[in-house]
Design a protein around this motif. Sequence first.
Motif, PDB file in Angstrom:
ATOM      1  N   ALA A   1      -3.658   5.431 -13.679  1.00  0.00           N
ATOM      2  CA  ALA A   1      -3.427   6.863 -13.869  1.00  0.00           C
ATOM      3  C   ALA A   1      -2.216   7.362 -13.086  1.00  0.00           C
ATOM      4  CB  ALA A   1      -4.669   7.642 -13.451  1.00  0.00           C
ATOM      5  N   ASP A   2      -1.548   8.357 -13.659  1.00  0.00           N
ATOM      6  CA  ASP A   2      -0.488   9.061 -12.929  1.00  0.00           C
ATOM      7  C   ASP A   2      -1.096  10.152 -12.053  1.00  0.00           C
ATOM      8  OD1 ASP A   2       1.816   7.713 -14.158  1.00  0.00           O
ATOM      9  OD2 ASP A   2       1.155   8.712 -15.996  1.00  0.00           O
ATOM     10  N   TRP A   3      -2.177  10.768 -12.540  1.00  0.00           N
ATOM     11  CA  TRP A   3      -2.925  11.767 -11.790  1.00  0.00           C
ATOM     12  C   TRP A   3      -4.414  11.463 -11.908  1.00  0.00           C
ATOM     13  CZ3 TRP A   3      -0.256  14.783  -8.665  1.00  0.00           C
ATOM     14  CH2 TRP A   3       1.020  15.221  -9.017  1.00  0.00           C
TER      15      TRP A   3
ATOM     16  N   PRO B   1      -8.930  26.639 -18.816  1.00  0.00           N
ATOM     17  CA  PRO B   1      -8.102  26.808 -17.621  1.00  0.00           C
ATOM     18  C   PRO B   1      -7.689  25.490 -16.967  1.00  0.00           C
ATOM     19  CG  PRO B   1      -9.900  28.389 -17.617  1.00  0.00           C
ATOM     20  CD  PRO B   1     -10.158  27.452 -18.758  1.00  0.00           C
ATOM     21  N   ILE B   2      -8.585  24.492 -16.976  1.00  0.00           N
ATOM     22  CA  ILE B   2      -8.245  23.203 -16.370  1.00  0.00           C
ATOM     23  C   ILE B   2      -7.136  22.519 -17.167  1.00  0.00           C
ATOM     24  CG2 ILE B   2      -9.114  20.858 -15.949  1.00  0.00           C
ATOM     25  CD1 ILE B   2     -11.745  22.139 -15.041  1.00  0.00           C
TER      26      ILE B   2
ATOM     27  N   THR C   1      -1.153  20.724 -17.980  1.00  0.00           N
ATOM     28  CA  THR C   1       0.206  21.019 -18.463  1.00  0.00           C
ATOM     29  C   THR C   1       1.184  21.079 -17.300  1.00  0.00           C
ATOM     30  OG1 THR C   1      -0.681  22.244 -20.356  1.00  0.00           O
ATOM     31  CG2 THR C   1       1.612  22.666 -19.749  1.00  0.00           C
ATOM     32  N   ARG C   2       0.779  21.706 -16.201  1.00  0.00           N
ATOM     33  CA  ARG C   2       1.647  21.802 -15.024  1.00  0.00           C
ATOM     34  C   ARG C   2       1.873  20.431 -14.384  1.00  0.00           C
ATOM     35  NH1 ARG C   2      -0.311  24.349 -10.823  1.00  0.00           N
ATOM     36  NH2 ARG C   2      -2.343  25.101 -11.534  1.00  0.00           N
ATOM     37  N   LEU C   3       0.819  19.640 -14.323  1.00  0.00           N
ATOM     38  CA  LEU C   3       0.946  18.315 -13.714  1.00  0.00           C
ATOM     39  C   LEU C   3       1.890  17.420 -14.522  1.00  0.00           C
ATOM     40  CD1 LEU C   3      -2.776  17.613 -12.720  1.00  0.00           C
ATOM     41  CD2 LEU C   3      -0.887  18.275 -11.216  1.00  0.00           C
ATOM     42  N   VAL C   4       1.828  17.541 -15.837  1.00  0.00           N
ATOM     43  CA  VAL C   4       2.737  16.775 -16.697  1.00  0.00           C
ATOM     44  C   VAL C   4       4.174  17.194 -16.432  1.00  0.00           C
ATOM     45  CG1 VAL C   4       3.464  16.410 -19.087  1.00  0.00           C
ATOM     46  CG2 VAL C   4       1.032  16.289 -18.491  1.00  0.00           C
TER      47      VAL C   4
ATOM     48  N   VAL D   1       2.107  11.103 -20.018  1.00  0.00           N
ATOM     49  CA  VAL D   1       1.529  11.059 -18.679  1.00  0.00           C
ATOM     50  C   VAL D   1       0.052  10.700 -18.791  1.00  0.00           C
ATOM     51  CG1 VAL D   1       0.929  12.461 -16.656  1.00  0.00           C
ATOM     52  CG2 VAL D   1       3.187  12.696 -17.719  1.00  0.00           C
ATOM     53  N   ARG D   2      -0.407   9.834 -17.902  1.00  0.00           N
ATOM     54  CA  ARG D   2      -1.799   9.386 -17.942  1.00  0.00           C
ATOM     55  C   ARG D   2      -2.613  10.156 -16.899  1.00  0.00           C
ATOM     56  NH1 ARG D   2       0.906   4.227 -19.081  1.00  0.00           N
ATOM     57  NH2 ARG D   2       1.084   3.766 -16.846  1.00  0.00           N
TER      58      ARG D   2
END
Length: 366
Positions: free
Chosen positions: A57-59, A182-183, A188-191, A201-202
């Motif tokens: 995972a990226d996040w 909302p999550i 979207t922001r993390l990408v 992005v994973r």
Amino acid sequence: MQTATLFDLPDIQTLQEAPAAAAPAKPKPKRKKTRTVHASVPLTPWTTVPDELILDADWVVISSSGGKDSQAMLSYVVQRARALGMLDKVVVVHADLGRVEWAGTRELAELQARLAGVRRFEVVQAKGADLLDRVEIRYGKLKAKAEQEALERGEDPTTVKVPPAWPSSSARWCTPDAKRGPIRTLYTRLVAELGDLGRPVRILECIGQRAAESTQRAKLAEVEINRGASNGKRTVTTWRPIHAWSDRKVWREIARSRLPYHPAYDWGNRRLSCVFCVLGCNSDLVNGARRVPELAAAYARTEVVVGADFKKGLSMREIIRRAQALEETEGPAARPPAGTAMAVHIGQAAATKYRVRQVALYGLAA
């Protein structure tokens, strides 16, 4: 009185040519919207091995309600991520539900994340109306729709039966509205933060759902692709790390982690998040009415507006009545000793040791 003869009746051809009475027009069926999933989104995850999921995972996004299952999952996932040297990619997110949530829940979720060693804690919240306001808005829309359909059928719109506006076990619209949506804005922001990787992005989303909670949750896969949250820019894999855990194992993990849990459990609650959750047992609801009477009164007012009980077969008015009866017979309940809920599941000795360690490590009140 004259009777008709054969010569007075219309012939068969005339009857066949006469226009038929016009049938009432049926409303055109609405086309169901079909959502297309991007070709890059896989049908199944390439692995179900926990360490491989974290490494790939990226996040790693841990959803935390502040409840016991969330914090046990938080402790477990963070422990594995730290062992792999992957703690920097862990993010804890809390969906703030506003006034319908137990007081102090957001602050507790943040404290749990910080004490566990997670550096990034995010709070998301649905825009606009909260749950009670949304129930009233939903009722208005359902009522207008039912009346319009009655008019199209040639019926009296004032006699229509409006479908229930409250969320239920079969219509949990509150979860996507207040949490999932909302999550996903956080996703979207993390990408965007990672920029162009030349691939989607994973994101590994960790959810504290357990099979022991309900028949529906027992059917959920431990690992699956969240195709609804995935798109051409991200692939979201859902991981339920504690899906097979028992209540006892959850409390043992909390004791091992020494992370503080919400006092509502010591008061006797089985669930946490909304004070009055439609999935909560009756004792949880009555407990909520005793602890937060002003919120119970707000729910009762909404029942009057929408003309339906908060929970099928159990109105908030009845919940309040039961809470008041307990107050009259028992008096205002004193706060149970910290660790009461834990002692029920893993014993008093373990609960006492847990509290002593909390005081020594974090300076938290015993």
